[in-house]
Design an enzyme around this catalytic site. Sequence first.
Site, PDB file in Angstrom:
ATOM      1  N   GLU A   1       0.847  -1.191   0.000  1.00  0.00           N
ATOM      2  CA  GLU A   1       0.000   0.000   0.000  1.00  0.00           C
ATOM      3  C   GLU A   1       0.885   1.244   0.000  1.00  0.00           C
ATOM      4  O   GLU A   1       1.910   1.295   0.684  1.00  0.00           O
ATOM      5  CB  GLU A   1      -0.863  -0.022   1.255  1.00  0.00           C
ATOM      6  CG  GLU A   1      -1.682   1.240   1.512  1.00  0.00           C
ATOM      7  CD  GLU A   1      -2.324   1.251   2.894  1.00  0.00           C
ATOM      8  OE1 GLU A   1      -3.362   1.924   3.052  1.00  0.00           O
ATOM      9  OE2 GLU A   1      -1.792   0.591   3.816  1.00  0.00           O
TER      10      GLU A   1
ATOM     11  N   ASN B   1      -6.900   6.059  -1.941  1.00  0.00           N
ATOM     12  CA  ASN B   1      -5.844   5.104  -1.642  1.00  0.00           C
ATOM     13  C   ASN B   1      -6.033   3.961  -2.636  1.00  0.00           C
ATOM     14  O   ASN B   1      -6.984   3.185  -2.524  1.00  0.00           O
ATOM     15  CB  ASN B   1      -5.971   4.631  -0.191  1.00  0.00           C
ATOM     16  CG  ASN B   1      -4.766   3.841   0.270  1.00  0.00           C
ATOM     17  OD1 ASN B   1      -4.032   3.283  -0.529  1.00  0.00           O
ATOM     18  ND2 ASN B   1      -4.570   3.793   1.577  1.00  0.00           N
TER      19      ASN B   1
ATOM     20  N   LYS C   1      -9.312   1.739  -2.105  1.00  0.00           N
ATOM     21  CA  LYS C   1      -9.584   1.244  -0.747  1.00  0.00           C
ATOM     22  C   LYS C   1     -10.961   1.681  -0.260  1.00  0.00           C
ATOM     23  O   LYS C   1     -11.290   2.865  -0.258  1.00  0.00           O
ATOM     24  CB  LYS C   1      -8.489   1.750   0.187  1.00  0.00           C
ATOM     25  CG  LYS C   1      -8.536   1.215   1.602  1.00  0.00           C
ATOM     26  CD  LYS C   1      -7.298   1.704   2.346  1.00  0.00           C
ATOM     27  CE  LYS C   1      -7.224   1.198   3.767  1.00  0.00           C
ATOM     28  NZ  LYS C   1      -5.976   1.655   4.433  1.00  0.00           N
TER      29      LYS C   1
ATOM     30  N   GLU D   1      -6.260   8.891   7.317  1.00  0.00           N
ATOM     31  CA  GLU D   1      -6.753   8.494   5.988  1.00  0.00           C
ATOM     32  C   GLU D   1      -8.127   9.103   5.696  1.00  0.00           C
ATOM     33  O   GLU D   1      -8.421   9.448   4.557  1.00  0.00           O
ATOM     34  CB  GLU D   1      -6.807   6.974   5.868  1.00  0.00           C
ATOM     35  CG  GLU D   1      -5.451   6.335   5.645  1.00  0.00           C
ATOM     36  CD  GLU D   1      -5.572   4.886   5.225  1.00  0.00           C
ATOM     37  OE1 GLU D   1      -6.156   4.625   4.151  1.00  0.00           O
ATOM     38  OE2 GLU D   1      -5.087   4.022   5.981  1.00  0.00           O
TER      39      GLU D   1
ATOM     40  N   CYS E   1      -4.888  -2.943   2.711  1.00  0.00           N
ATOM     41  CA  CYS E   1      -4.710  -2.801   4.166  1.00  0.00           C
ATOM     42  C   CYS E   1      -5.962  -3.144   4.962  1.00  0.00           C
ATOM     43  O   CYS E   1      -6.313  -4.300   5.103  1.00  0.00           O
ATOM     44  CB  CYS E   1      -4.204  -1.397   4.473  1.00  0.00           C
ATOM     45  SG  CYS E   1      -3.553  -1.234   6.165  1.00  0.00           S
TER      46      CYS E   1
ATOM     47  N   ASN F   1       0.064  -0.815   5.281  1.00  0.00           N
ATOM     48  CA  ASN F   1       0.909  -0.015   6.165  1.00  0.00           C
ATOM     49  C   ASN F   1       0.214  -0.057   7.522  1.00  0.00           C
ATOM     50  O   ASN F   1      -0.760   0.670   7.745  1.00  0.00           O
ATOM     51  CB  ASN F   1       0.975   1.443   5.709  1.00  0.00           C
ATOM     52  CG  ASN F   1       1.881   1.680   4.516  1.00  0.00           C
ATOM     53  OD1 ASN F   1       2.926   2.302   4.630  1.00  0.00           O
ATOM     54  ND2 ASN F   1       1.466   1.196   3.357  1.00  0.00           N
TER      55      ASN F   1
END
Length: 345
Positions: A47, A109, A127, A147, A195, A220
């Site tokens: 990621e 992402n 994501k 995020e 992730c 991550n």
Amino acid sequence: MARKIIVAAAQVGAINQDTGKAEVIARLINLLNEAAHHKVQLVVFPECTLTTFFPCHLFQTQEELDRYFEHGDITQSPDVAPLFEQAKTSGIDIVVGYAERTLEGNGYNTCIYFSASERKVLQKYRKVHLPGTVEPFEDPEAINQLEKRYFKPGDLGFPAFRAPGLVPDVVKQSTLKAGQSTVGRGDPIFGMMICNDRRWPEAWRMYSLKGVELVMFGFNTGGNMAHLWGSKPMTPEQAKTEALFHSKLVQQANSYMNACFSISSARCGLDDGKYDLIAGSAICDPEGHVVAEAQTEGDELIVANIDLADCRQGKEKTFDFSRHRRVETYGLIDKQTGVVEPELL
């Protein structure tokens, strides 16, 4: 029908805020060259592969933030194009995670699947399950995860796809014979996550309902995110052990429950001497066994020979969906988001 491929997770160690993108790309190409030496056909990178994991930081200006994002076609980015050129030269398909800024100004992402044989991107994933907070924690010592501030939830769903050029002598539309069974005989069926998505069984099941044989994801994951998770008091060492346990747990369990292989690839190490990201990159089989895993917390290639035919037992016996699923009982899954408890006694 054996359908064997050689796959790898390309784990990437610490990347600091001042690490240049050219330096990162050189490291990724080194891993790709090592993969070529081992005759690997598919490499999964982490990621947000190209930079430090910037959601740990609070940025005051758009200009500061935008240097971590890719704009437009990533395969044509002057900084990143050498990686795709090397993939084509080596004949290796790659999955690459990065921060994407669209023409409309939205941040995602994102990861893409690049096919060496087709010389193009076959699929993009954004994501869906964004962790963290919009605002940083008040505690100046807290490790933030912003995020929700920098990205929008993915809007592409969970698109399963077939990847050509990896398995010889598969059934194609052009070679299909009348009455011939195609299940488990075509080009491999892949799916991508990123992730936190790996923690959500709904994501795996969406792919599984499309016959996925291999799920790929980078991550991550902080080794000590006490403020974010609100967990019981732990030492940093205990928290990191717990994070590694959960990372492996969800990969193994969901690989088994969906009868598919999986590849996880970590961006790990101690970024800027402060932000500790777990390693634990792994390749799991459809029975939930780890067949290969990282031995370090730095740049490392994790390789496995897998046979996608091993998915058939789980898909056709243990979890034969067409015989055993009872969709009439699952109504809350797509109708309710939060928890609604039964009435008090």
